[in-house]
Design a protein around this motif. Structure first.
Motif, PDB file in Angstrom:
ATOM      1  N   ILE A   1       0.828  -1.212   0.000  1.00 54.16           N
ATOM      2  CA  ILE A   1       0.000   0.000   0.000  1.00 54.16           C
ATOM      3  C   ILE A   1       0.856   1.253   0.000  1.00 54.16           C
ATOM      4  O   ILE A   1       0.676   2.153  -0.829  1.00 54.16           O
ATOM      5  CB  ILE A   1      -0.929  -0.003   1.236  1.00 54.16           C
ATOM      6  N   TYR A   2       1.849   1.272   0.901  1.00 58.77           N
ATOM      7  CA  TYR A   2       2.685   2.472   0.954  1.00 58.77           C
ATOM      8  C   TYR A   2       3.487   2.630  -0.326  1.00 58.77           C
ATOM      9  O   TYR A   2       3.694   3.742  -0.820  1.00 58.77           O
ATOM     10  CB  TYR A   2       3.608   2.432   2.173  1.00 58.77           C
TER      11      TYR A   2
ATOM     12  N   LEU B   1       2.587   1.762  -3.336  1.00 59.11           N
ATOM     13  CA  LEU B   1       1.697   2.323  -4.356  1.00 59.11           C
ATOM     14  C   LEU B   1       1.443   3.804  -4.105  1.00 59.11           C
ATOM     15  O   LEU B   1       1.520   4.627  -5.012  1.00 59.11           O
ATOM     16  CB  LEU B   1       0.358   1.581  -4.343  1.00 59.11           C
ATOM     17  N   LEU B   2       1.148   4.122  -2.846  1.00 62.88           N
ATOM     18  CA  LEU B   2       0.829   5.520  -2.529  1.00 62.88           C
ATOM     19  C   LEU B   2       2.000   6.439  -2.828  1.00 62.88           C
ATOM     20  O   LEU B   2       1.842   7.494  -3.445  1.00 62.88           O
ATOM     21  CB  LEU B   2       0.443   5.648  -1.053  1.00 62.88           C
TER      22      LEU B   2
END
Lengths: 286, 316
Positions: free
Chosen positions: B34-35, B37-38
Motif C-alpha cells: 500500500i505504501y 503504491l501511494l
C-alpha cells in the motif's frame, strides 16, 4: 390547508426563480439561437449580423469538406474509449488506498487532490509541453521501440497512446478520487464486520459488497469524466471550433453547426456509457 | 526435542503473522504494498511540481550544465525577476482575484438558494427542472458561447466582470449544476425538525433559510466556494473570449508568456544567452501563475478533504 400548500408551492418557486430566469436567458435562448445560426450563413457587417438560410449546408460541409473536424472527432472518440475506463479504475484504486488506515493520510490526500487544482488550467499544458508528464526516458526501452516500429496495429496503437499519455491520464482523476473516497467513507462499517464474521475475505468483500454499492458513484464519475474530458479547453475539437468561429469564410454559422454536432456526439457517448452500466447491473441482480 | 519444534513453530507463526498479518490488512507485506503504491503514484503528482520549482531557480549556467540536475549550484532568483516583469505579477494577481472571487461568491450563494428550494419544497415542474439542471452540466459551453457573445456584446458588457458575474448570479456559471446538486444533497440530508420548530414559532421561510439552514450548510458552502474559485481561476477559454484585452488573468498571461517575453526583451542578434527566453524563466512564470492557487489549496485542504465527507457530495 390548501392555501398553505399553495403558499409553499410559491415559496419553492421563489427560491429557484433565479435559476429559472438564468436558464431561460443564458442557456435556453442561446441554445435555440445557436441551433438557428447553425442553419445559416452568418455575416457580420457594420449594421449588425446578416444571416442567410443555407439549410443543412453547414452540417454537410463539416462531414464532407472539413477533413480536420472528422479526423479530430475520430481520434477524440478513440482516446476517450481508452482513457475513461482507465481514469475510473485508477481513481477507484486510489480512493480504496486512501481509505485504508494509513499513516500520513492527510499528507497523501493533499498530494492526491493536487490534480483538482492543476489539471483544469493552462499550467498542465505548460507541463505537457515541457515533457514532464511523460515517463522519463521511456524511448530507450526495447518495448517502446518495438511498438514504435509498427504503430499500425490496433493494440500497438493503444499501447503507444497509453505509454505516451499515462501520466496525463492520471492527472485527470482528481475529482473522481474525491467522489469515490466520499462514498467509501459513507459505507456502513457494520456490514464489514458482519461479513467478517461470516468469513468473507477482503477480496470477496470488495467484489461482492464494496463494488456493487459503489455502482451509482461509478456512473456519476463516468458522466463527470466524459463531460470534463470533452469540454476541456485544450481539447483539439474545441480549438477547431474556436478557430472557425473567427474565420472569415466560415464564421459563426459554421462554428455553431460544429458545436451542435459535437454536443450530439457527447450526448450519444454519455447515453451509451450510462446504458452499458445500467444494463449490466440489471443482469446481475435479476 | 518436542519443545524445540514447538519453539520453531512459534517463531514461524510469529514471522508469518508479522508479514501477512492476522486479517490480511495489517501484515507487513500488505502495508509495504500500500505504501509503495501511494508513494509511487504520489511521486507522479509531485514530480512536475518539484521539477518546476527546481528549474525555476536554475541560472543559465546550471541549465546548460548536464551535471546539475536536481540541486542548483546557487540560489538564483533572476528567473523570477524576469517572470515577474513579464506577467506583471501583482496587478495581474489582483485582477485575477477580482474576476474569480466575485463570480465564485455569487455562484455559491445562488446555488445554496436554488439547492434549498429544490430540497425543501415541492412545486409543479420540479422534476423537469431537475432534469434541466443536470442537462446544463452536459451542454458544452461552446454551444451557447456564440449567442452569449453576441448577447453580451449588445448589452455592452464584454470586457467587464459582468460577463462572468451575470451568468453566475443566475445559476448559469461554470459547472453551476454541480454546486446546486451539492447543496440539494446537503439540505436533503439535514433533518427537517429544526426548521419545523422554527416554523411553529412563526418564522417565515426566508428567515428560516438565513438563520437556520444556511449556517448549518457551512461545509457545503466552503467546498462549493473553493471549487468554484479554482474553476474560475483556471478558466482561460471563456475568459479570453469574454474579456478580450480589457481584463486579464494569470493563467491567460501564462498562455501568452512567450509572446510577451519576446516583445519585452527582443532577442539581440548574434548575442546568444543574455536575453534569450530559457526554460528557467518559463518555469518561474508557471510557478508564479499557480502559486496563489497552491497556497489557497494548502491552507484550505483540510476543508477540501474533510468537507467532502460532510457536504454530501455523494448523496445518500
Amino acid at each position: 390547508m390548501k392555501r398553505l400548500g399553495n403558499n409553499r408551492n410559491l415559496t419553492g418557486l421563489l427560491f429557484v426563480s433565479p435559476w429559472i430566469l438564468g436558464f431561460l436567458i443564458f442557456t435556453a435562448f442561446p441554445l435555440l439561437y445557436s441551433l438557428f445560426l447553425s442553419f445559416q450563413e452568418v455575416k457580420i457587417t457594420t449594421d449588425g449580423i446578416k444571416t442567410n438560410f443555407v439549410s443543412f449546408g453547414n452540417y454537410e460541409y463539416a462531414f464532407s469538406v472539413d477533413g480536420t473536424f472528422v479526423d479530430r472527432v475520430l481520434t477524440y472518440l478513440e482516446e476517450m474509449v481508452i482513457s475513461v475506463p482507465i481514469i475510473i479504475v485508477f481513481s477507484l484504486i486510489i480512493a480504496l488506498l486512501l481509505n485504508q488506515k494509513i499513516k500520513f493520510r492527510g499528507l497523501f490526500r493533499t498530494i492526491f487532490f493536487l490534480p483538482v487544482i492543476i489539471a483544469s488550467g493552462p499550467v498542465i499544458k505548460e507541463l505537457i509541453d515541457q515533457g514532464i508528464t511523460t515517463i522519463p526516458s521511456i524511448e530507450q526501452y526495447a518495448i517502446y521501440q518495438a511498438l514504435n516500429d509498427n504503430p499500425d496495429g490496433f493494440f500497438n496503437g493503444i499501447l503507444l497512446y497509453l505509454i505516451k499519455n499515462l501520466i496525463v491520464i492520471l492527472w485527470y482523476s482528481g475529482v473522481q478520487i474525491l467522489i469515490f473516497l466520499a462514498a467509501l467513507q459513507k459505507m456502513d462499517k457494520q456490514i464489514f464486520e458482519a461479513a467478517k464474521i461470516d468469513g468473507a475475505s477482503n477480496w470477496e468483500f470488495f467484489w461482492k459488497i464494496t463494488l456493487p454499492s459503489l455502482k451509482p458513484m461509478i456512473i456519476v464519475n463516468l458522466i463527470y469524466t466524459i463531460v470534463t474530458y470533452s469540454v476541456f479547453s485544450l481539447n483539439p475539437i474545441i480549438e477547431h471550433i474556436q478557430k472557425n468561429m473567427f474565420k472569415v469564410d466560415t464564421g459563426y454559422g459554421y462554428a455553431s453547426a460544429l458545436s451542435w454536432i459535437y454536443f450530439l456526439i457527447i450526448a450519444a457517448a454519455l447515453s451509451i456509457a450510462v446504458g452499458v452500466m445500467t444494463v449490466k447491473r440489471k443482469k446481475k441482480y435479476t | 526435542m518436542q519443545t524445540k519444534t514447538q519453539q520453531v513453530n512459534k517463531y514461524y507463526l510469529k514471522t508469518k503473522r508479522m508479514f501477512l498479518g492476522m486479517q490480511g490488512t495489517d501484515g507487513l507485506l500488505y502495508k509495504l504494498l500500500i505504501y509503495g503504491l501511494l508513494v509511487g503514484i504520489g511521486f507522479v503528482y509531485l514530480y512536475p511540481l518539484l521539477y518546476m520549482g527546481v528549474y525555476s531557480f536554475k541560472s543559465l549556467d546550471d541549465l546548460l550544465n548536464p551535471l546539475v540536475n536536481w540541486i542548483p549550484t546557487q540560489f538564483y532568483t533572476g528567473n523570477y525577476e524576469q517572470a515577474n516583469k513579464v506577467l506583471n505579477f501583482f496587478s495581474t494577481l489582483m485582477e485575477t482575484l477580482y474576476v474569480t472571487v466575485l463570480p465564485a461568491l455569487a455562484q455559491t450563494a445562488v446555488a445554496a438558494v436554488v439547492g434549498y428550494g429544490l430540497a425543501r419544497f415541492d412545486f409543479r415542474g420540479k422534476k423537469i427542472m431537475f432534469v434541466l439542471v443536470l442537462a446544463t452540466f452536459i451542454i458544452p459551453p461552446q454551444v451557447t458561447l456564440i449567442p452569449r457573445y453576441i448577447f453580451f456584446n449588445e448589452l455592452n458588457i464584454l470586457g467587464s466582470l459582468s460577463a462572468f458575474l451575470l451568468p453566475a448570479t443566475f445559476g448559469q456559471g461554470l459547472n453551476s449544476a454541480i454546486f446546486i446538486l451539492i447543496f440539494y444533497q446537503f439540505f436533503r440530508a439535514v433533518p427537517k425538525a429544526l426548521e419545523e420548530a422554527a416554523q411553529l414559532d412563526g418564522a417565515g421561510h426566508f428567515r428560516i433559510f438565513f438563520t437556520i439552514a444556511l449556517p448549518m450548510a457551512l461545509p457545503a458552502i466552503i467546498i462549493s466556494f473553493l471549487f468554484s474559485f479554482v474553476w474560475y481561476w483556471n478558466e482561460t477559454y471563456l475568459a479570453a473570449i469574454y474579456f478580450g484585452d480589457a481584463l486579464t488573468t494569470l493563467p491567460l498571461q501564462l498562455q501568452k508568456f512567450v509572446a510577451t517575453y519576446q516583445q519585452m526583451f527582443p532577442a539581440e542578434m548574434g548575442v546568444s544567452g543574455g536575453n534569450q527566453l530559457n526554460e528557467g524563466i518559463k518555469m518561474a512564470g508557471t510557478v508564479l501563475s499557480i502559486l496563489p492557487l497552491l497556497i489557497v489549496y494548502f491552507i484550505t485542504q483540510r476543508w477540501f478533504v474533510e468537507g467532502v465527507d460532510r457536504s454530501g457530495i455523494t448523496g445518500e
